[in-house]
Design an enzyme around this catalytic site. Structure first.
Site, PDB file in Angstrom:
ATOM      1  N   GLY A  72       0.848  -1.198   0.000  1.00  0.00           N
ATOM      2  CA  GLY A  72       0.000   0.000   0.000  1.00  0.00           C
ATOM      3  C   GLY A  72       0.878   1.240   0.000  1.00  0.00           C
ATOM      4  N   LEU A  73       0.238   2.378  -0.140  1.00  0.00           N
ATOM      5  CA  LEU A  73       0.960   3.643  -0.227  1.00  0.00           C
ATOM      6  C   LEU A  73       1.708   3.946   1.074  1.00  0.00           C
ATOM      7  CD1 LEU A  73      -1.860   5.803  -1.877  1.00  0.00           C
ATOM      8  CD2 LEU A  73       0.199   4.893  -3.009  1.00  0.00           C
ATOM      9  N   GLY A 122       2.385   5.653   4.355  1.00  0.00           N
ATOM     10  CA  GLY A 122       1.448   6.262   5.298  1.00  0.00           C
ATOM     11  C   GLY A 122       0.077   5.608   5.318  1.00  0.00           C
ATOM     12  N   SER A 123      -0.087   4.516   4.557  1.00  0.00           N
ATOM     13  CA  SER A 123      -1.409   3.864   4.517  1.00  0.00           C
ATOM     14  C   SER A 123      -1.697   3.116   5.824  1.00  0.00           C
ATOM     15  CB  SER A 123      -1.512   2.916   3.321  1.00  0.00           C
ATOM     16  OG  SER A 123      -0.498   1.930   3.383  1.00  0.00           O
ATOM     17  N   LYS A 144       0.595   0.300   6.854  1.00  0.00           N
ATOM     18  CA  LYS A 144       1.190  -1.044   6.776  1.00  0.00           C
ATOM     19  C   LYS A 144       1.967  -1.390   8.047  1.00  0.00           C
ATOM     20  CE  LYS A 144       3.600   0.020   3.124  1.00  0.00           C
ATOM     21  NZ  LYS A 144       3.166   1.443   3.007  1.00  0.00           N
ATOM     22  N   SER A 145       2.897  -0.513   8.421  1.00  0.00           N
ATOM     23  CA  SER A 145       3.767  -0.816   9.577  1.00  0.00           C
ATOM     24  C   SER A 145       2.961  -0.838  10.867  1.00  0.00           C
ATOM     25  CB  SER A 145       4.871   0.228   9.721  1.00  0.00           C
ATOM     26  OG  SER A 145       5.499   0.426   8.491  1.00  0.00           O
ATOM     27  N   SER A 200       5.830  -1.794  -2.252  1.00  0.00           N
ATOM     28  CA  SER A 200       5.803  -2.795  -3.336  1.00  0.00           C
ATOM     29  C   SER A 200       4.759  -2.457  -4.400  1.00  0.00           C
ATOM     30  CB  SER A 200       5.584  -4.206  -2.783  1.00  0.00           C
ATOM     31  OG  SER A 200       4.582  -4.278  -1.798  1.00  0.00           O
TER      32      SER A 200
HETATM   33  P1  ADP Z   1       3.147   2.809   6.248  1.00  0.00           P
HETATM   34  O1  ADP Z   1       3.895   1.750   6.998  1.00  0.00           O
HETATM   35  O2  ADP Z   1       2.080   2.246   5.346  1.00  0.00           O
HETATM   36  O3  ADP Z   1       4.020   3.813   5.566  1.00  0.00           O
HETATM   37  P2  ADP Z   1       2.576   3.827   8.885  1.00  0.00           P
HETATM   38  O4  ADP Z   1       2.020   2.652   9.626  1.00  0.00           O
HETATM   39  O5  ADP Z   1       4.010   4.203   9.117  1.00  0.00           O
HETATM   40  O6  ADP Z   1       2.292   3.634   7.322  1.00  0.00           O
HETATM   41  O7  ADP Z   1       1.699   5.131   9.188  1.00  0.00           O
HETATM   42  C1  ADP Z   1       0.307   5.105   9.221  1.00  0.00           C
HETATM   43  C2  ADP Z   1      -0.195   6.247  10.097  1.00  0.00           C
HETATM   44  O8  ADP Z   1      -1.612   6.261  10.076  1.00  0.00           O
HETATM   45  C3  ADP Z   1       0.234   6.090  11.550  1.00  0.00           C
HETATM   46  O9  ADP Z   1       0.590   7.354  12.061  1.00  0.00           O
HETATM   47  C4  ADP Z   1      -1.046   5.560  12.215  1.00  0.00           C
HETATM   48  O10 ADP Z   1      -1.133   5.920  13.560  1.00  0.00           O
HETATM   49  C5  ADP Z   1      -2.130   6.270  11.388  1.00  0.00           C
HETATM   50  N1  ADP Z   1      -3.421   5.581  11.399  1.00  0.00           N
HETATM   51  C6  ADP Z   1      -4.613   6.180  11.679  1.00  0.00           C
HETATM   52  N2  ADP Z   1      -5.629   5.298  11.628  1.00  0.00           N
HETATM   53  C7  ADP Z   1      -5.087   4.108  11.296  1.00  0.00           C
HETATM   54  C8  ADP Z   1      -5.636   2.806  11.110  1.00  0.00           C
HETATM   55  N3  ADP Z   1      -6.936   2.565  11.234  1.00  0.00           N
HETATM   56  N4  ADP Z   1      -4.782   1.806  10.769  1.00  0.00           N
HETATM   57  C9  ADP Z   1      -3.452   2.050  10.639  1.00  0.00           C
HETATM   58  N5  ADP Z   1      -2.869   3.249  10.804  1.00  0.00           N
HETATM   59  C10 ADP Z   1      -3.685   4.283  11.159  1.00  0.00           C
END
Ligand code: ADP
Length: 197
Positions: free
Chosen positions: A32-33, A35-36, A38-39, A106
């Site tokens: 996924g994008l 900030g979506s 994933k982590s 990815s």
């Molecule tokens: P990625 O790993 O996809 O780049 P991150 O997990 O680092 O994304 O960041 C996602 C952000 O979105 C975090 O700051 C998290 O707290 C926020 N967030 C808000 N709502 C949700 C949700 N329902 N599920 C996951 N993350 C969320």
């Protein structure tokens, strides 16, 4: 060189290792994008699994891009090589008997198909964290969207590089609709039977 690599017959195999651990091993791949979520979701799933006595490991950009793949850029060729190496490492970890969680943008379908081929379809669970771009950009967890919009980052997925969405993911989560806890429940529901020996 390859033809001179003849595998040794080791006495211990994946079956023995998973028997010792008491659960099956496979790969949970989060795509996924940026900030979506994933982590965040992978981390919460791992915590749940460890609390249940499951043996896990998480691969993400921080521990892979800084080490094993520190010679790779974000060009399309290097992104492909990045994912290939991660898939090979994940495959070894699945062979070692672990439930592996991998959180990587990815963006290319063909690369994700390649992961499936490397680890085997039965060991690959594709999780599409399908949070709309506007929401990822609003969160801008790492300030990267602002930089990409300002032209300071080239090849940034969603802004000036493509994201090819999975058509048939095993699990799809839009984090504007699901809380982290709900996302964890959804994933756990899906893998519960997969874990059982
Ligand atoms: P990625 O790993 O996809 O780049 P991150 O997990 O680092 O994304 O960041 C996602 C952000 O979105 C975090 O700051 C998290 O707290 C926020 N967030 C808000 N709502 C949700 C949700 N329902 N599920 C996951 N993350 C969320």
């Amino acid at each position: 060189m390859q033809e001179n690599i003849i595998p040794h017959q080791f006495s211990i195999n994946k079956e023995d290792r998973t028997a010792l651990k008491g659960h099956r091993s496979f790969l949970l791949w989060f795509t996924g994008l940026s900030g979506s979520g994933k982590s965040t979701i992978a981390n919460a799933v791992e915590k749940y699994l460890v609390d249940q006595g499951i043996h896990t490991y998480t691969l993400d950009g921080d521990n892979v891009r800084k080490g094993l793949n520190n010679n790779l850029t974000f060009s399309p060729e290097d992104r492909t090589e990045n994912i290939r190496r991660i898939a090979e490492v994940a495959n070894l970890m699945v062979d070692a008997g672990l439930v592996v969680l991998a959180a990587f943008v990815s963006p290319y379908k063909v690369d994700r198909e390649n992961i499936r081929n490397i680890v085997g379809a039965e060991s690959f669970v594709e999780i599409f964290v399908n949070t709309p771009l506007e929401e990822c950009e609003r969160r801008d967890v790492k300030g990267l969207y602002a930089k990409a919009r300002a032209g300071e980052i080239l090849n940034f997925t969603g802004i000036n590089a493509p994201y090819e969405a999975p058509e048939h993911p095993d699990i799809e989560i839009d984090t504007t609709q699901y809380t982290v806890e709900e996302a964890v429940s959804e994933i756990v529901k899906h893998i519960k039977t997969k874990l059982v020996k």
